[in-house]
Motif scaffolding. Structure first.
Motif, PDB file in Angstrom:
ATOM      1  N   LYS A  45       4.220  20.453 -15.856  1.00  0.00           N
ATOM      2  CA  LYS A  45       3.792  21.543 -14.832  1.00  0.00           C
ATOM      3  C   LYS A  45       2.348  20.988 -14.740  1.00  0.00           C
ATOM      4  O   LYS A  45       1.899  21.253 -13.397  1.00  0.00           O
ATOM      5  N   ALA A  46       1.241  20.758 -16.005  1.00  0.00           N
ATOM      6  CA  ALA A  46       0.404  19.982 -15.340  1.00  0.00           C
ATOM      7  C   ALA A  46       0.479  18.577 -14.796  1.00  0.00           C
ATOM      8  O   ALA A  46      -0.777  18.688 -13.648  1.00  0.00           O
ATOM      9  N   LYS A  47       1.115  17.796 -14.884  1.00  0.00           N
ATOM     10  CA  LYS A  47       1.498  16.969 -14.281  1.00  0.00           C
ATOM     11  C   LYS A  47       1.623  16.780 -12.625  1.00  0.00           C
ATOM     12  O   LYS A  47       1.304  16.636 -11.320  1.00  0.00           O
ATOM     13  N   LEU A  48       2.532  17.939 -12.551  1.00  0.00           N
ATOM     14  CA  LEU A  48       2.604  18.603 -11.272  1.00  0.00           C
ATOM     15  C   LEU A  48       2.163  19.001 -10.012  1.00  0.00           C
ATOM     16  O   LEU A  48       1.553  18.468  -9.249  1.00  0.00           O
ATOM     17  N   GLN A  49       1.009  19.772 -11.142  1.00  0.00           N
ATOM     18  CA  GLN A  49      -0.595  20.358 -10.306  1.00  0.00           C
ATOM     19  C   GLN A  49      -1.355  19.103  -9.986  1.00  0.00           C
ATOM     20  O   GLN A  49      -1.494  19.375  -8.589  1.00  0.00           O
ATOM     21  N   ARG A  50      -1.498  18.177 -11.062  1.00  0.00           N
ATOM     22  CA  ARG A  50      -1.804  17.029 -10.154  1.00  0.00           C
ATOM     23  C   ARG A  50      -1.763  16.803  -8.552  1.00  0.00           C
ATOM     24  O   ARG A  50      -2.511  15.931  -8.697  1.00  0.00           O
ATOM     25  N   PHE A  51      -0.729  16.120  -9.436  1.00  0.00           N
ATOM     26  CA  PHE A  51      -0.303  15.450  -8.196  1.00  0.00           C
ATOM     27  C   PHE A  51       0.076  16.676  -6.957  1.00  0.00           C
ATOM     28  O   PHE A  51      -0.240  15.262  -5.768  1.00  0.00           O
ATOM     29  N   ILE A  52       0.072  17.869  -7.106  1.00  0.00           N
ATOM     30  CA  ILE A  52      -0.217  18.093  -5.561  1.00  0.00           C
ATOM     31  C   ILE A  52      -1.884  18.188  -5.268  1.00  0.00           C
ATOM     32  O   ILE A  52      -1.932  18.019  -3.961  1.00  0.00           O
TER      33      ILE A  52
END
Length: 118
Positions: A45-52
């Protein structure tokens, strides 16, 4: 012979004695599995939020550059600038009707709105 029969009868006892310490692992394994699943889920989730966030920042930067380019197009193709260049090039000769340049303004790019957001 009696000793052999005794050892065959005690095999289930030996097996149960061997697996007795492993019973705690049967209880701990699902708990550890759930723990690692939630940790992995949090990291994803943290990785995807950073990507977004990175993509949103890049999108805003591209919008800003696009606006600057639009301003540049409008200013470099303005009728006044073109007329000034024409007068400089042809030493202030009058502009005939056939030599006039008409500029158009580009329409704004429509924003794509996400319909799924409430």
């Amino acid at each position: 012979m009696g000793k052999m029969t005794h050892s065959i009868k005690s095999i289930p006892n030996l097996v149960s004695d061997f697996f007795a310490p492993l019973q705690s692992l049967l209880v701990l394994f699902p708990l550890l599995g759930f723990f690692f699943f939630f940790v992995w889920q949090g990291l994803e989730k943290a990785k995807l939020q950073r990507f977004i966030h990175e993509r949103t920042t890049a999108k805003e930067e591209l919008k800003r550059k696009n606006d600057e380019l639009k301003i540049g197009i409008v200013s470099y193709t303005s009728a006044e600038r073109i007329e000034t260049l024409y007068r400089r090039t042809y030493q202030f000769l009058p502009i005939s009707l056939g030599n006039r340049t008409v500029t158009i303004e580009l329409p704004p790019i429509p924003e794509i709105q996400a319909k799924s957001k409430p």
